[in-house]
Design a protein around this motif. Structure first.
Motif, PDB file in Angstrom:
ATOM      1  N   UNK A  71       0.817  -1.210   0.000  1.00  0.00           N
ATOM      2  CA  UNK A  71       0.000   0.000   0.000  1.00  0.00           C
ATOM      3  C   UNK A  71       0.845   1.251   0.000  1.00  0.00           C
ATOM      4  N   UNK A  72       1.859   1.297   0.879  1.00  0.00           N
ATOM      5  CA  UNK A  72       2.752   2.449   0.942  1.00  0.00           C
ATOM      6  C   UNK A  72       3.486   2.642  -0.390  1.00  0.00           C
ATOM      7  N   UNK A  73       3.878   1.539  -1.023  1.00  0.00           N
ATOM      8  CA  UNK A  73       4.600   1.621  -2.293  1.00  0.00           C
ATOM      9  C   UNK A  73       3.733   2.236  -3.390  1.00  0.00           C
ATOM     10  N   UNK A  74       2.448   1.882  -3.444  1.00  0.00           N
ATOM     11  CA  UNK A  74       1.566   2.442  -4.477  1.00  0.00           C
ATOM     12  C   UNK A  74       1.316   3.929  -4.242  1.00  0.00           C
ATOM     13  N   UNK A  75       1.205   4.333  -2.977  1.00  0.00           N
ATOM     14  CA  UNK A  75       1.075   5.760  -2.681  1.00  0.00           C
ATOM     15  C   UNK A  75       2.325   6.511  -3.127  1.00  0.00           C
ATOM     16  N   UNK A  76       3.481   5.911  -2.910  1.00  0.00           N
ATOM     17  CA  UNK A  76       4.753   6.505  -3.321  1.00  0.00           C
ATOM     18  C   UNK A  76       4.809   6.694  -4.844  1.00  0.00           C
ATOM     19  N   UNK A  77       4.377   5.680  -5.588  1.00  0.00           N
ATOM     20  CA  UNK A  77       4.377   5.770  -7.058  1.00  0.00           C
ATOM     21  C   UNK A  77       3.489   6.925  -7.517  1.00  0.00           C
ATOM     22  N   UNK A  78       2.303   7.041  -6.899  1.00  0.00           N
ATOM     23  CA  UNK A  78       1.386   8.111  -7.301  1.00  0.00           C
ATOM     24  C   UNK A  78       1.927   9.493  -6.963  1.00  0.00           C
ATOM     25  N   UNK A  79       2.531   9.640  -5.762  1.00  0.00           N
ATOM     26  CA  UNK A  79       2.941  10.966  -5.299  1.00  0.00           C
ATOM     27  C   UNK A  79       4.344  11.360  -5.742  1.00  0.00           C
ATOM     28  N   UNK A  80       5.244  10.387  -5.957  1.00  0.00           N
ATOM     29  CA  UNK A  80       6.651  10.710  -6.211  1.00  0.00           C
ATOM     30  C   UNK A  80       7.143  10.358  -7.616  1.00  0.00           C
ATOM     31  N   UNK A  81       6.476   9.429  -8.291  1.00  0.00           N
ATOM     32  CA  UNK A  81       6.980   8.962  -9.591  1.00  0.00           C
ATOM     33  C   UNK A  81       6.221   9.589 -10.752  1.00  0.00           C
ATOM     34  N   UNK A  82       4.899   9.506 -10.712  1.00  0.00           N
ATOM     35  CA  UNK A  82       4.114  10.094 -11.807  1.00  0.00           C
ATOM     36  C   UNK A  82       3.982  11.605 -11.584  1.00  0.00           C
ATOM     37  N   UNK A  83       5.109  12.286 -11.623  1.00  0.00           N
ATOM     38  CA  UNK A  83       5.188  13.729 -11.443  1.00  0.00           C
ATOM     39  C   UNK A  83       5.953  14.336 -12.614  1.00  0.00           C
ATOM     40  N   UNK A  84       5.525  15.524 -13.049  1.00  0.00           N
ATOM     41  CA  UNK A  84       6.153  16.144 -14.231  1.00  0.00           C
ATOM     42  C   UNK A  84       7.630  16.428 -14.014  1.00  0.00           C
ATOM     43  N   UNK A  85       8.041  16.780 -12.795  1.00  0.00           N
ATOM     44  CA  UNK A  85       9.457  17.068 -12.558  1.00  0.00           C
ATOM     45  C   UNK A  85      10.314  15.808 -12.519  1.00  0.00           C
ATOM     46  N   UNK A  86       9.659  14.625 -12.537  1.00  0.00           N
ATOM     47  CA  UNK A  86      10.382  13.360 -12.594  1.00  0.00           C
ATOM     48  C   UNK A  86      10.215  12.687 -13.963  1.00  0.00           C
TER      49      UNK A  86
END
Length: 700
Positions: A477-492
């Motif tokens: 669960x924590x990993x999926x939240x991380x993907x949404x908040x930290x990976x699928x970001x325009x600056x990344x």
């Protein structure tokens, strides 16, 4: 079966159970009865159950329903409603005077005659039976012909089925010519129930060569507008069948080696009769007139779901053309597409892959069609390979979310890396193509590389081969939240209006809550695929991944079994990316707006719409009865400078679904949808009130 007792005084009830394959069952019950059990039914057979009340020689209107006992491991089976695949049904507008001419000669045999009854019952079952809908008559012949029942005798389905199942076997010689003459004089006449302005069909069933000439009598019958189909059995003479049948012969002449295999051609033959009735109905709208057909029908640009057809226009004056697509496979849906008089080419869409179609082109004058020109064409199969068979300009952002918990172990983690290498080799990697990010998680997630870190395949493969094994617990669960908040970001490196995919690989049950994080990730337009190994819980994976689970959830017994699912998984991912790209592309294409209807009549109405676009090449209008879930769409192709179309060949008092698409040089928009109901016309569905309640009950 349960029912409410009528208020009037009766002597009892008559119950009949009929099917296409078995002898009918009939029994009576006293007036005090209000329920009964129906036994000795076969699994997966459609039964028509009819109940009526009687007093002396008088009998009430019957109440009927259908039931099927489904094959089941549960003792006694389960009652279900018949599915659409169980039988063929004509369109709601298919209304005809349908006559069967049945060979009852000695060569048929009493035992084989039951197969003839079953075939007649199956074909009549495709039509709606009533005084104002389809009427059925049956005639039997041998040395001479006789009327079993006329078109105006059995005007409800239950009474018709009862009459069919009670047809006697005649016996005698085979005088088919005399029988055709008898049919002309006694079947298709107003005195015996035939109606003016209705399609007329004769279905001839014969098992041998006639002992008298048939051609002249058959020609006279056809000249009166009767469409003739012939089913030959055993020793039937093919040349003689062609002398009797309408053209083209490939759709009107059928032959089987024996009576017990009639079902091999039954569905196809019924579909052809339905199509023939539809075509006759269209022709009868504007009367008899000879229209010069088009010529040189050719097929170009063949794909898996579409083809382009071209033709040389008709020499005479026409108002347009109709392209009819008939699939040569069970369950395939017929298509009709109408275009204007100035067209000599059109693309037909929504076809089935790897399917052969009979393509017929009709020239139209008003609502009157010409004789068709026909050709055959098979659509391309869907391409399947380990690589995504998408264009070089395909773009997607793909995140590999990998379980790195202690339960995996170092040896198995090497197999995970090898599996990831297979996956990344599927894609065309690049800054403006497919971008890959890798996140490993256990107690906490960790970014191995972002979407914009590596922009060529070799760099991604090298990073996948060498990223370390970290170990820890399994907080999915924590990993999926991380993907949404930290990976699928325009600056990344994440891009807007680009398909987004997450591929989760795990070997165990999550240590934290995962439902809400998975929902939030999916709701942010990320397609989740889940791969479970060893102790992974499938129900947990199905709750995480998108639907359907059949294409989004994969489980293997150990890490050595990755190869077994790699091809299926990569194909599912590629297909989803292709679908999402199509949807994103469609969103950029302005659809029509403000759909309205006018000129509403029994047989048609006008659709009108508006647009804000300036580059529409044409409009594609599709319509079908809204309540007919198995019905085929009829289509119109309208020039881009026109914002209206008249929808023809409709059925009175029927609600229609209408879809209008804007067509651009880069594709079609999403549809604009509306609904309209035709007015009451000549064909009226009669509603009867009854005092009976018919129910089916699960047998315990």
């Amino acid at each position: 079966m349960l029912w409410a007792r009528p208020q009037s005084r009766i002597q009892g009830y008559r119950i009949q159970v009929t099917s296409d394959t078995e002898e009918p069952k009939e029994f009576t019950l006293p007036a005090s009865a209000s329920k009964t059990s129906i036994s000795d039914l076969s699994p997966d057979v459609i039964y028509e159950v009819t109940i009526s009340a009687y007093a002396g020689s008088e009998e009430s209107l019957p109440v009927s329903g259908q039931l099927t006992i489904q094959s089941s491991t549960v003792t006694g089976g389960v009652v279900r409603k018949p599915q659409s695949a169980d039988s063929v049904k004509c369109s709601a507008g298919a209304v005809a005077d349908l006559v069967f001419l049945v060979d009852g000669s000695w060569s048929v045999g009493r035992q084989n005659f039951k197969y003839v009854r079953s075939f007649i019952a199956a074909m009549t079952g495709a039509f709606q039976i009533s005084e104002d809908k389809t009427r059925v008559g049956v005639f039997q012949y041998s040395d001479d012909a006789r009327t079993e029942f006329n078109l105006n005798e059995h005007l409800t389905r239950p009474t018709l089925l009862r009459a069919i199942n009670n047809l006697p076997y005649k016996g005698g010689n085979t005088m088919t010519g005399d029988a055709l003459d008898y049919l002309q004089k006694n079947a298709f006449t107003e005195a015996f129930g035939s109606r003016r302005g209705f399609p007329k069909v004769a279905m001839i069933i014969t098992d041998g060569k006639s002992q008298d000439p048939v051609e002249a009598y058959a020609r006279q019958l056809r000249s009166r507008g009767v469409e003739i189909f012939v089913l030959g059995i055993k020793e039937a003479d093919e040349e003689e069948m062609k002398q009797m049948a309408s053209t083209p012969y490939r759709t009107h002449v059928y032959n089987v080696p024996n009576f017990d295999v009639i079902k091999q051609v039954q569905k196809e033959l019924i579909k052809r009769v339905c199509a023939g009735v539809d075509d006759q109905m269209n022709s009868l709208v504007s009367g008899e007139e000879v229209i010069e057909p088009a010529s040189d029908l050719q097929v170009l640009e063949v794909a898996s779901k579409s083809i382009r057809v071209t033709w040389v226009p008709s020499i005479g004056e026409v108002s347009g053309y109709k392209v009819q697509m008939l699939p040569m496979m069970a369950g395939g849906k017929r298509q009709e597409l109408y275009v204007g008089a100035g067209h000599t080419s059109v693309v037909v869409r929504d076809l089935s892959p790897d399917t052969e179609y009979e393509i017929s082109l009709f020239a139209l004058k008003g609502l009157m069609p010409s004789e068709p020109v026909t050709t055959m064409q098979k659509t391309q199969p869907v391409k399947v390979s380990l690589e995504c068979s998408l264009g070089v300009d395909v773009q997607a952002d793909v995140v590999l979310l990998v379980d790195g918990s202690y339960s995996i172990g170092l040896a198995n983690f090497a197999k995970v890396r090898a599996f990831l290498e297979v996956l990344v080799n599927t894609f065309d990697i690049g800054a403006h193509k497919v971008q890959i990010s890798l996140v490993q998680y256990s107690r906490d997630p960790y970014t191995e590389f972002h979407l914009n870190t590596h922009h060529d395949l070799s760099a991604v493969v090298k990073a996948v081969r060498t990223f370390p094994y970290r170990g820890g617990s399994t907080n999915t669960g924590r990993a999926m939240t991380y993907v949404r908040e930290k990976i699928f970001q325009t600056n990344k490196g994440a891009r807007t209006n680009i398909p987004r995919v997450t591929i989760l690989i795990t070997d165990g049950k999550s240590s934290d809550a995962f439902h809400d994080p998975a929902t939030r990730l999916r709701d942010s337009n990320v397609e989740i695929f889940a791969v479970g190994v060893k102790d992974a819980v499938r129900s947990e994976l199905e709750a995480i991944a998108n639907t359907p689970a059949e294409t989004h959830v994969y489980t293997v017994e150990d890490f050595d079994a990755f190869e077994r699912i790699s091809k299926e998984l990569t194909q599912a991912i590629c297909l989803r990316i292709e679908q999402e790209l199509s949807n994103i592309h469609k969103k950029r294409l302005l659809p029509p707006k403000s759909l309205s209807f006018s000129e509403v009549g029994p047989r048609g109405f006008r659709a009108t719409w508006e647009t804000d676009a300036t580059s529409v090449e044409s409009y594609w209008v599709r319509f079908k009865p809204a309540d007919d879930t198995d019905g085929h769409f009829v289509s119109l192709s309208v020039p881009g400078d026109s914002l209206t179309a008249f929808l023809p060949y409709l059925t009175p008092l029927t609600r229609y679904e209408v879809n209008v698409y804007s067509q651009y040089d880069k594709g079609d928009s999403f549809p604009l949808t509306g609904y309209e109901t035709t007015l009451e016309g000549q064909l009226i569905e009669r509603n009867f009130t009854t005092t009976f309640i018919f129910k089916t009950c699960k047998r315990m």
